[in-house]
Design an enzyme around this catalytic site. Structure first.
Site, PDB file in Angstrom:
ATOM      1  N   GLU A   1     -22.706  74.122  28.413  1.00  0.00           N
ATOM      2  CA  GLU A   1     -21.423  73.396  28.404  1.00  0.00           C
ATOM      3  C   GLU A   1     -21.495  72.392  27.266  1.00  0.00           C
ATOM      4  O   GLU A   1     -22.425  71.573  27.224  1.00  0.00           O
ATOM      5  CB  GLU A   1     -21.172  72.656  29.721  1.00  0.00           C
ATOM      6  CG  GLU A   1     -20.797  73.569  30.864  1.00  0.00           C
ATOM      7  CD  GLU A   1     -20.396  72.808  32.129  1.00  0.00           C
ATOM      8  OE1 GLU A   1     -19.873  71.683  32.044  1.00  0.00           O
ATOM      9  OE2 GLU A   1     -20.651  73.356  33.222  1.00  0.00           O
TER      10      GLU A   1
ATOM     11  N   GLU B   1     -25.591  71.587  37.053  1.00  0.00           N
ATOM     12  CA  GLU B   1     -25.704  70.118  37.095  1.00  0.00           C
ATOM     13  C   GLU B   1     -26.198  69.614  38.455  1.00  0.00           C
ATOM     14  O   GLU B   1     -25.611  68.711  39.053  1.00  0.00           O
ATOM     15  CB  GLU B   1     -24.360  69.461  36.724  1.00  0.00           C
ATOM     16  CG  GLU B   1     -23.954  69.761  35.293  1.00  0.00           C
ATOM     17  CD  GLU B   1     -22.705  69.019  34.814  1.00  0.00           C
ATOM     18  OE1 GLU B   1     -22.050  68.338  35.616  1.00  0.00           O
ATOM     19  OE2 GLU B   1     -22.403  69.136  33.607  1.00  0.00           O
TER      20      GLU B   1
HETATM   21  O1  AHR Z   1     -16.426  71.604  32.326  1.00  0.00           O
HETATM   22  C1  AHR Z   1     -15.983  70.665  33.249  1.00  0.00           C
HETATM   23  C2  AHR Z   1     -17.101  70.175  34.164  1.00  0.00           C
HETATM   24  O2  AHR Z   1     -18.004  69.417  33.427  1.00  0.00           O
HETATM   25  C3  AHR Z   1     -17.949  71.242  34.804  1.00  0.00           C
HETATM   26  O3  AHR Z   1     -17.393  71.719  35.967  1.00  0.00           O
HETATM   27  C4  AHR Z   1     -19.229  70.518  35.083  1.00  0.00           C
HETATM   28  O4  AHR Z   1     -20.340  71.374  35.042  1.00  0.00           O
HETATM   29  C5  AHR Z   1     -19.282  69.438  34.021  1.00  0.00           C
HETATM   30  O5  AHR Z   1     -19.571  68.203  34.565  1.00  0.00           O
END
Ligand code: AHR
Length: 506
Positions: free
Chosen positions: A283, A171
């Site tokens: 994610e 990110e």
């Molecule tokens: O999964 C929780 C968080 O969400 C992670 O650390 C990040 O990559 C995302 O914003």
């Protein structure tokens, strides 16, 4: 009456099993107290919680991402190797906590082996250097007589780890990220990281850091980084206290994938890039309650959330040509399907669709036709949008296209390569009504009885807990097919449920 028409010959493509991937981050009680609890009677000789491992094994996770997430952008991997007692304790500026470094690269690889999964390491592109990323690849995969490969040997690991998947930062677009960059600066930096990492081990596959799939960041990064990467990563978290918004929000992923695939096609065509570039949804989950709280992101999941999870999986299956890797964030305690305390664990509602899909999804995704009543969020009288103003909703605003109308039944079907085993996954998002449905097979007949696995509970808002671990559970039933109508049968999908139908066809 709703209708599902299935022709086992009409195939979309192969479902990549890596869509059932997982993710563990140094965050809250995911690693320490979840995956790894030294000194616990529930842990094995490595300190891995055996009960967690058992529950995770049942999810058949093919690839596991680590160590972050936001955490990785301040993580120096060399802190986490070598004699455990000598490893430094560090401040973790991503989650404002402390990191003991007792779980590091060697422990992660050992964990992957215990779980029977492929490791996927995301490198630090925040405070980390190109040298560090290169050294990490060499430490894990190096076969020569060189410093980092020899360090791995010195620490007792003669054979290379052969880590195939490497992420180029996490990110990096977000202001919450340590060392956040503009898209142009990220692409420039990532190209240099990619070069030295690939030169260290040409067999590795690289994942570039995308955003949501439709943004300017995605466009610029794909434009510049595509020649160097095999995957473009996307992240998505959805969720709302409003039932219908909650269960329909995963359809945002459908838009993301359509737009992202078009961008990938465009850049590959214009630049003459021969190698494929797939999406790694590395994610994804429902996450909205435990945002900006001190809870360590210990989201407790409802039945409605389990429906959203099944909808996400249906989308990944429908878009199997585009999505080749997906990693549910995360595995234990932190926005997770498995929830522990020192004495044991319970399985959250979202565990059940994850397990059923991992067990029953077959190789080929089918291009089916579905007709059912629809629901339109634009006609929703509940409250004005957005329902609750969170950082997520502000940074990733909803678009008209995401408001529906959506079919109340969300369906995918998959079959094995020979077309003999058929699996139909149906999410009935209607909160009140059971939906009677005709299921018609085209040029095929059911040659067995039908087994149904249904995830459901008393109410969409119910959650599992240590006290009530089975408020949301799976019920199995069998149904004989009427000999006269082997190509067409009726099934009633109960309100707020996920159902998997398994049958043999010929
Ligand atoms: O999964 C929780 C968080 O969400 C992670 O650390 C990040 O990559 C995302 O914003």
């Amino acid at each position: 009456m709703a209708k599902i028409k299935i022709d086992p010959e009409r195939r979309i493509g192969s479902v990549d099993r890596r869509i059932f991937g997982g993710f563990i981050e140094h965050l809250g009680r995911c690693i320490y107290g979840g995956v790894f609890e030294e000194g616990s009677s529930l842990s094995d000789s490595h300190g891995f919680r055996s009960d967690v491992l058992d529950a995770a094994r049942t999810l058949r996770i093919p690839v596991l991402r680590w160590p972050g997430g936001n955490f990785v952008s301040g993580y120096h991997w060399t802190d986490g190797v070598g004699p455990v007692e000598q490893r430094p304790r560090r401040m973790d500026l991503a989650w404002h906590t402390e990191e003991s470094n007792r779980f590091g690269t060697d422990e992660f690889i050992e964990y992957c082996r215990s779980l029977g999964t492929e490791p996927y390491i995301c490198v630090n592109m925040g405070t980390g250097t190109m040298d560090e990323a290169q050294a990490w690849v060499e430490y894990c995969n190096g076969t020569g007589d060189t410093y980092w490969a020899n360090l791995r040997r010195r620490y007792g690991h003669e054979e290379p780890y052969k880590v195939k998947y490497w992420g180029l930062g996490n990110e990096m677009y977000g202001r919450w990220q340590i060392g956040a960059l503009s898209a142009e600066d990220y692409a420039k930096k990532a190209i240099e990281f990619a070069k030295v990492m690939k030169w260290t081990d040409p067999s590795i596959q690289l994942v570039g850091c995308g955003e949501n799939g439709w943004s300017e960041w995605d466009r610029i990064v794909l434009e510049e980084l595509s020649p160097f990467v095999d995957y473009h990563s996307l992240h998505i978290y959805t969720g709302s206290n409003d039932y219908y918004r909650n269960v329909f929000m995963p359809h945002q992923a459908e838009r993301a994938l359509n737009i992202c695939q078009a961008m990938i096609d465009s850049v590959r065509y214009r630049k003459g890039i021969d190698h494929p570039i797939y999406v790694a949804y590395d994610e994804w989950n429902v996450w909205f309650r435990e945002r900006g709280t001190e809870s360590g992101l210990e989201e407790r999941y409802t039945l409605a959330d389990a429906l959203a999870i099944a909808a996400f999986l249906n989308i990944f299956i429908r878009h199997c040509q585009t999505v080749r890797i997906a990693n549910l964030a995360q595995l234990v305690n932190v926005i997770a399907p498995i929830f522990t305390n020192r004495e044991g664990l319970f399985l959250q509602s979202i565990y059940h669709p994850l397990r059923l899909y991992a067990e029953h999804v077959q190789e080929a995704a089918l291009d089916i036709s579905v007709s059912s009543d629809t629901y339109d969020l634009r006609e929703d009288k509940v409250a004005s949008w957005p329902h609750s103003v969170t950082e997520l909703e502000l940074s990733r605003p909803y678009r008209v296209a995401d408001l529906g109308p959506f079919k109340l039944l969300d369906v995918t079907a998959t079959c094995d390569a020979h077309g003999h085993e058929l699996m139909v996954a149906v999410v009935n998002r209607d909160r009140e009504r059971d939906l009677a449905t005709t299921i018609e097979l085209v040029d095929a007949v059911a040659t067995s009885g039908i087994v149904a696995y249904e995830v459901n509970g008393g109410d969409p808002s119910v959650v599992n807990s240590f006290e009530h671990p089975q408020s949301v559970d799976v019920r199995e039933s069998r149904m004989d097919v009427d000999r006269e109508r082997l190509d067409c049968f009726e099934y009633t999908f109960p309100a707020h449920s996920v159902t998997i139908l398994r049958m043999q066809v010929g």
